[in-house]
Scaffold this motif. Structure first.
Motif, mmCIF file in Angstrom:
data_model
loop_
_atom_site.group_PDB
_atom_site.id
_atom_site.type_symbol
_atom_site.label_atom_id
_atom_site.label_comp_id
_atom_site.label_asym_id
_atom_site.label_seq_id
_atom_site.Cartn_x
_atom_site.Cartn_y
_atom_site.Cartn_z
ATOM 1 N N ARG B 56 -19.010 5.347 11.315
ATOM 2 C CA ARG B 56 -17.801 6.118 11.666
ATOM 3 C C ARG B 56 -16.550 5.224 11.716
ATOM 4 N NH1 ARG B 56 -17.378 8.516 16.432
ATOM 5 N NH2 ARG B 56 -16.021 10.178 15.698
ATOM 6 N N PRO B 57 -16.585 4.113 12.467
ATOM 7 C CA PRO B 57 -15.407 3.231 12.445
ATOM 8 C C PRO B 57 -15.095 2.707 11.046
ATOM 9 C CG PRO B 57 -16.905 2.581 14.196
ATOM 10 C CD PRO B 57 -17.609 3.625 13.399
ATOM 11 N N TRP B 58 -16.156 2.417 10.309
ATOM 12 C CA TRP B 58 -15.980 1.853 8.964
ATOM 13 C C TRP B 58 -15.267 2.851 8.045
ATOM 14 C CZ3 TRP B 58 -18.963 3.146 4.383
ATOM 15 C CH2 TRP B 58 -18.793 2.265 3.327
ATOM 16 N N LEU B 59 -15.732 4.093 8.035
ATOM 17 C CA LEU B 59 -15.120 5.105 7.167
ATOM 18 C C LEU B 59 -13.686 5.400 7.617
ATOM 19 C CD1 LEU B 59 -15.361 7.055 4.832
ATOM 20 C CD2 LEU B 59 -16.397 8.732 6.375
ATOM 21 N N THR B 60 -13.488 5.428 8.928
ATOM 22 C CA THR B 60 -12.134 5.667 9.444
ATOM 23 C C THR B 60 -11.189 4.572 8.975
ATOM 24 O OG1 THR B 60 -13.151 6.667 11.384
ATOM 25 C CG2 THR B 60 -10.813 6.151 11.540
ATOM 26 N N ARG B 61 -11.691 3.336 9.010
ATOM 27 C CA ARG B 61 -10.876 2.203 8.554
ATOM 28 C C ARG B 61 -10.484 2.377 7.083
ATOM 29 N NH1 ARG B 61 -7.358 -1.521 9.939
ATOM 30 N NH2 ARG B 61 -6.721 -2.197 7.886
ATOM 31 N N ILE B 62 -11.441 2.809 6.259
ATOM 32 C CA ILE B 62 -11.156 2.988 4.826
ATOM 33 C C ILE B 62 -10.104 4.076 4.630
ATOM 34 C CG2 ILE B 62 -12.157 3.624 2.596
ATOM 35 C CD1 ILE B 62 -14.790 2.462 3.534
ATOM 36 N N VAL B 63 -10.230 5.163 5.394
ATOM 37 C CA VAL B 63 -9.254 6.257 5.272
ATOM 38 C C VAL B 63 -7.864 5.762 5.659
ATOM 39 C CG1 VAL B 63 -8.537 8.470 6.254
ATOM 40 C CG2 VAL B 63 -10.912 8.122 5.572
ATOM 41 N N ILE B 64 -7.775 4.996 6.737
ATOM 42 C CA ILE B 64 -6.469 4.465 7.159
ATOM 43 C C ILE B 64 -5.875 3.580 6.059
ATOM 44 C CG2 ILE B 64 -5.345 2.880 8.792
ATOM 45 C CD1 ILE B 64 -7.200 4.005 10.954
ATOM 46 N N ASN B 65 -6.721 2.744 5.473
ATOM 47 C CA ASN B 65 -6.234 1.883 4.379
ATOM 48 C C ASN B 65 -5.696 2.713 3.224
ATOM 49 O OD1 ASN B 65 -6.802 -0.493 5.647
ATOM 50 N ND2 ASN B 65 -8.803 -0.782 4.688
ATOM 51 N N GLU B 66 -6.444 3.758 2.868
ATOM 52 C CA GLU B 66 -5.999 4.607 1.750
ATOM 53 C C GLU B 66 -4.689 5.306 2.082
ATOM 54 O OE1 GLU B 66 -7.012 4.725 -1.256
ATOM 55 O OE2 GLU B 66 -8.597 3.280 -0.827
ATOM 56 N N CYS B 67 -4.549 5.714 3.330
ATOM 57 C CA CYS B 67 -3.299 6.361 3.751
ATOM 58 C C CYS B 67 -2.128 5.396 3.596
ATOM 59 C CB CYS B 67 -3.398 6.830 5.205
ATOM 60 S SG CYS B 67 -4.505 8.223 5.420
ATOM 61 N N HIS B 68 -2.361 4.161 3.987
ATOM 62 C CA HIS B 68 -1.293 3.164 3.835
ATOM 63 C C HIS B 68 -0.954 2.948 2.362
ATOM 64 C CE1 HIS B 68 -2.307 1.387 8.034
ATOM 65 N NE2 HIS B 68 -1.326 2.271 8.106
ATOM 66 N N THR B 69 -1.995 2.902 1.523
ATOM 67 C CA THR B 69 -1.758 2.705 0.084
ATOM 68 C C THR B 69 -0.921 3.861 -0.484
ATOM 69 O OG1 THR B 69 -3.885 1.594 -0.072
ATOM 70 C CG2 THR B 69 -2.905 2.331 -2.136
ATOM 71 N N ILE B 70 -1.335 5.069 -0.152
ATOM 72 C CA ILE B 70 -0.596 6.235 -0.658
ATOM 73 C C ILE B 70 0.818 6.254 -0.081
ATOM 74 C CG2 ILE B 70 -0.487 8.768 -0.523
ATOM 75 C CD1 ILE B 70 -3.516 8.781 -0.922
ATOM 76 N N GLY B 71 0.954 5.916 1.195
ATOM 77 C CA GLY B 71 2.269 5.878 1.823
ATOM 78 C C GLY B 71 3.193 4.902 1.116
ATOM 79 N N ARG B 72 2.650 3.743 0.747
ATOM 80 C CA ARG B 72 3.466 2.744 0.037
ATOM 81 C C ARG B 72 3.911 3.268 -1.324
ATOM 82 N NH1 ARG B 72 0.076 -1.123 2.465
ATOM 83 N NH2 ARG B 72 -1.427 -0.994 0.761
ATOM 84 N N LYS B 73 2.966 3.933 -2.029
ATOM 85 C CA LYS B 73 3.312 4.494 -3.349
ATOM 86 C C LYS B 73 4.425 5.521 -3.212
ATOM 87 C CE LYS B 73 -1.202 4.011 -5.555
ATOM 88 N NZ LYS B 73 -2.439 4.748 -5.852
ATOM 89 N N ARG B 74 4.316 6.354 -2.232
ATOM 90 C CA ARG B 74 5.326 7.403 -2.035
ATOM 91 C C ARG B 74 6.692 6.775 -1.749
ATOM 92 N NH1 ARG B 74 2.098 9.684 -4.147
ATOM 93 N NH2 ARG B 74 0.797 11.440 -3.526
ATOM 94 N N ARG B 75 6.669 5.743 -0.921
ATOM 95 C CA ARG B 75 7.953 5.105 -0.575
ATOM 96 C C ARG B 75 8.591 4.460 -1.803
ATOM 97 N NH1 ARG B 75 5.643 4.086 4.427
ATOM 98 N NH2 ARG B 75 4.706 2.135 3.789
ATOM 99 N N ARG B 76 7.733 3.964 -2.707
ATOM 100 C CA ARG B 76 8.246 3.315 -3.902
ATOM 101 C C ARG B 76 8.948 4.332 -4.820
ATOM 102 N NH1 ARG B 76 3.399 0.505 -6.163
ATOM 103 N NH2 ARG B 76 3.030 -0.183 -4.064
#
Lengths: 258, 156
Positions: B56-76
């Motif tokens: 559970r913590p592991w998958l949550t961590r991956i989701v947070i990372n993906e959110c950050h990646t998508i957030g960065r793309k959107r900001r770009r």
């Protein structure tokens, strides 16, 4: 006012809308797609990796073999790491690069080689392969007291066979030896080191009989073989061969040749 | 190590958690779906390397990372604030609480949600966010204070 006093923390879920159907459908279809994926194949060692590893291993083996044949390993371990002293080297003592012994009864180890322009002396430790079955001696140790030819001269004393030989053992006699370099065989004198009589032997050959070009060089190494005759007292001779190599320089072998 | 069946069961049980975590970091529900989809693909590929207890913590961590990646793309591409987001199909039951929570900075909001809403322990939150447990406790304290303040401000 504290957040939990208002029950804010218990109501945090109310800050989020229900999970949208669209999200839910994608979620379910994603899981179904993942399950439908074929199981990943077990990793195989890539061909390129295998080739590179094999080449590295081969290179290491060839390098180690070459270093050993050239005497570099011996030089590093024996000379540099505290083996032969500079005085010994200057006196003409050369290190043994490698050696191999073939014998049924004897175990022969070449320890030192002394070489100048005139002679080549090989100091070898010889012991029976089965020390419980045999006791070793040189043929020159066997002599007579004037009446009987069954005496052994041993460390300054004259002993009878029974006195010298422990019960249950046989006498293993080192009788003769020949030094072979290339196709030529040289007679050698057999002697022993006084402190280890009967065990550490010195074989010495004169090199001047070879003439002008006595040695065949092979990448700076000279290979020679010592053929040692031995027999159980009263029995037939058996030949033991120890082949060895040592670093050799032309000027070392020729400078004092006549 | 986790098998396929357990993976599916665990992920199904975490659907709401994954939505809320991604929703707290991304403004668009579509982006949330993208982030979770990408995270599930990665987690599926690496499922053989995680123990069930840490899933559970592991998958949550991956989701947070993906959110950050998508957030960065959107900001770009374009500033998120400049675009009017489509209204979600359903409004949250407590819009004032949503606004108060939105005003809490991300570094305080995420530990708050993970601990109080999703039920992760302090140690697990520390593991997910890769910060010391003491920092988690400190952020939880400040997050409660900030939420309380924002809630009060909304009320006025």
């Amino acid at each position: 006012m504290k957040a939990w006093e208002n029950g804010l923390l218990e109501r945090l879920d109310n800050a989020f809308e229900p999970t949208p159907d669209r999200f839910h459908r994608r979620f379910d279809s994603m899981l179904a797609a993942l399950q439908a994926q074929p199981a990943p194949k077990p990793r195989r060692l890539r061909m390129r990796t295998a080739v590179v590893v094999t080449l590295i291993v081969m290179l290491l083996c060839v390098t180690a073999f070459a270093l050993e044949r050239l005497g570099v390993l011996y030089f590093l371990t024996e000379r540099v790491a505290g083996g032969m002293s500079t005085e010994q080297a200057e006196a003409g003592v050369v290190p043994v690069a490698w050696q191999q012994c073939e014998s049924e009864r004897l175990s022969v180890t070449v320890r030192d080689i002394y070489m100048d322009g005139e002679r080549l002396a090989v100091c070898a430790h010889i012991e029976p392969r089965e020390p419980d079955a045999y006791r070793l001696l040189s043929e020159t140790d066997i002599g007579t007291d004037g009446e009987h030819f069954d005496r052994i001269w041993w460390q300054g004393k004259v002993l009878s066979f029974d006195e010298w030989l422990p019960e249950g053992k046989e006498m293993l006699v080192v009788s003769n030896a020949v030094l072979q370099i290339g196709d030529r065989r040289l007679p050698v004198s057999v002697d022993w080191v006084a402190q280890d009589q009967g065990e550490t032997f010195s074989f010495e050959a004169r090199l001047d009989v070879f003439g002008e070009a006595p040695f065949k060089e092979n990448d700076g190494m000279m290979e020679a073989a010592l053929l040692i005759q031995s027999h159980l007292y009263g029995g037939e001779n058996e030949q033991s061969t120890v082949t060895f190599a040592f670093p050799f320089r032309n000027e070392q072998g020729r400078k004092e040749l006549p | 190590m986790i098998d396929e069946e357990t993976f599916v069961d665990e992920v199904e049980a975490m659907e709401r958690t994954l939505y809320r975590v991604s929703r707290s970091l991304l403004k668009s529900p579509e982006d949330c779906a993208d982030a979770v989809q990408e995270a599930l693909t990665r987690a599926w590929a690496w499922r053989g390397r995680v123990e069930a207890a840490y899933f559970r913590p592991w998958l949550t961590r991956i989701v947070i990372n993906e959110c950050h990646t998508i957030g960065r793309k959107r900001r770009r591409v374009v500033l998120v604030d400049e675009v009017e987001q489509p209204a979600p199909a359903f409004e949250p039951p407590d819009d004032r609480l949503r606004q108060a929570l939105s005003a809490v900075p991300e570094k305080l909001k995420v530990p708050l949600l993970l601990h109080y809403l999703e039920g992760f322990s302090v140690a697990e939150v520390a593991q997910i966010l890769r910060i010391p447990q003491g920092t988690v406790k400190s952020r939880l304290h400040h997050a409660r204070k900030r939420l309380c303040a924002e809630w009060g401000a909304m009320k006025e």
